[in-house]
Design an enzyme around this catalytic site. Sequence first.
Site, short mmCIF file in Angstrom:
data_model
loop_
_atom_site.label_atom_id
_atom_site.label_comp_id
_atom_site.label_asym_id
_atom_site.label_seq_id
_atom_site.Cartn_x
_atom_site.Cartn_y
_atom_site.Cartn_z
N GLU A 49 0.83 -1.22 0.00
CA GLU A 49 0.00 0.00 0.00
C GLU A 49 0.86 1.27 0.00
OE1 GLU A 49 -1.43 1.87 3.44
OE2 GLU A 49 -1.04 0.18 4.76
N LYS A 64 -5.29 10.93 0.90
CA LYS A 64 -5.37 9.58 1.47
C LYS A 64 -6.59 8.93 0.81
CE LYS A 64 -6.63 7.33 5.82
NZ LYS A 64 -7.01 7.62 7.22
N SER A 95 -13.02 1.63 10.31
CA SER A 95 -12.28 1.78 9.06
C SER A 95 -12.95 1.05 7.91
CB SER A 95 -10.86 1.24 9.24
OG SER A 95 -10.19 1.27 8.00
N ALA A 96 -12.91 1.68 6.74
CA ALA A 96 -13.39 1.04 5.51
C ALA A 96 -12.55 -0.20 5.18
CB ALA A 96 -13.35 2.03 4.35
N ASP A 97 -11.38 -0.33 5.81
CA ASP A 97 -10.55 -1.53 5.59
C ASP A 97 -11.33 -2.79 5.98
OD1 ASP A 97 -8.51 0.25 5.00
OD2 ASP A 97 -7.29 -0.22 6.79
N LYS A 115 -2.97 -1.76 15.81
CA LYS A 115 -2.47 -0.96 16.93
C LYS A 115 -3.56 -0.76 17.95
CE LYS A 115 0.83 2.10 14.74
NZ LYS A 115 0.74 1.94 13.31
N1 PSU Z 1 -2.46 1.72 10.71
C1 PSU Z 1 -1.14 1.75 10.83
N2 PSU Z 1 -0.38 2.35 9.85
C2 PSU Z 1 -0.97 2.90 8.74
C3 PSU Z 1 -2.39 2.84 8.62
C4 PSU Z 1 -3.09 2.25 9.62
O1 PSU Z 1 -0.60 1.23 11.79
O2 PSU Z 1 -0.27 3.44 7.87
C5 PSU Z 1 -3.05 3.39 7.40
C6 PSU Z 1 -3.34 2.27 6.39
O3 PSU Z 1 -3.22 2.79 5.09
C7 PSU Z 1 -4.79 1.95 6.67
C8 PSU Z 1 -5.34 3.31 6.98
O4 PSU Z 1 -5.48 1.34 5.59
O5 PSU Z 1 -4.32 3.96 7.74
C9 PSU Z 1 -6.64 3.25 7.76
O6 PSU Z 1 -7.17 4.51 7.88
P1 PSU Z 1 -8.64 4.69 8.47
O7 PSU Z 1 -8.54 4.27 9.90
O8 PSU Z 1 -8.95 6.13 8.31
O9 PSU Z 1 -9.54 3.79 7.67
MN MN Z 2 -12.09 6.28 10.32
#
Ligand code: PSU
Ligand code: MN
Length: 316
Positions: A27, A89, A143-145, A162
């Site tokens: 990524e 992002k 997260s959308a992940d 984390k």
């Molecule tokens: N967690 C980490 N390092 C990162 C990210 C998350 O420890 O770099 C990044 C990744 O790209 C992940 C994104 O997909 O943050 C998630 O962001 P959000 O929580 O806004 O969905």
């Molecule tokens: Mn979020």
Amino acid sequence: MHSNEFLSVSSEVAQALASNRPVVALESTIISHGMPYPQNVETALAVESAVRENGAVPATVAVIGGKLKAGLCAEEIEYLGKTGTRITKASRRDLAYLVSHGADGATTVASTMIIAAMAGIKIFATGGVGGVHRGAETTMDISADLEELAKTPVAVICAGAKSILDLGLTLEYLETKGVPVIGYGTDELPAFYTRKSGYKVDYRVDSEKELAQIISCNELPGAGGILITNPIPPEYSMDPERINAAIDAAVAESRALGIKGKETTPFLLAKVKELTGGDSLVSNIRLVLNNAGLAARTACEYCALKNKEEQICQGQ
Ligand code: PSU
Ligand code: MN
């Protein structure tokens, strides 16, 4: 491969995929928003080398000039790292806008999975995935992940999540969404900077071959992703009390400042790094390299399995 006019696969990656040689997706939000310059660029290039040393071709993913790219050149990686948080992002919701505007974006786990799946890449290495944030029962910050893991068939190799997140709720959410959580050489979900979290994974797997077998059997109708968690090597893991104190302080500060939406994760990552005097960055770099190696070896086993299946079919 679901090729379309928006996808641009580098010739090295395309050739590897066409001849069933191992490829690992990487990524780019981790480059632009996850680490400071120049360590971000150095790490991204070192991660690509780690993939190669372990026998696979790296495909770093980003949106460049409106193209969904799998496989970047060193100049593009340098550009993403140098531009840092000034680049968008880009998660799932950002892709159509960026493509329509011919714009650039650094892809999160979610959007990297989408582009990997379009290109036909099955295995993706990163540091940490997004998840259910602490306090999500009122903020709804999830997260959308996790949604992408629910619906896109790519195996994501990470060092767990984390504890800026609520790990218990993250596991509950993954269970609801039908995403298996595998521990590589461990029964316990690793917590990114540390090897333990107090939470169990669904399955423990002890070899790359076994991981490849699971990935190759992930062919059910509507199959989604697989989350493979790989603990940070013991020599680089952090003192849990120290890192958790830094995380608690970072979360408190983000709440006090009213940080919201897509800004939350980058804010917390930068704050934790600042509060640990940079030590967390060293651990972060080491665990990403460790994940890249595991992903590449797993991709090699995956291709060996696929090649064997092909030979058996041709022999009939
Ligand atoms: N967690 C980490 N390092 C990162 C990210 C998350 O420890 O770099 C990044 C990744 O790209 C992940 C994104 O997909 O943050 C998630 O962001 P959000 O929580 O806004 O969905
Ligand atoms: Mn979020």
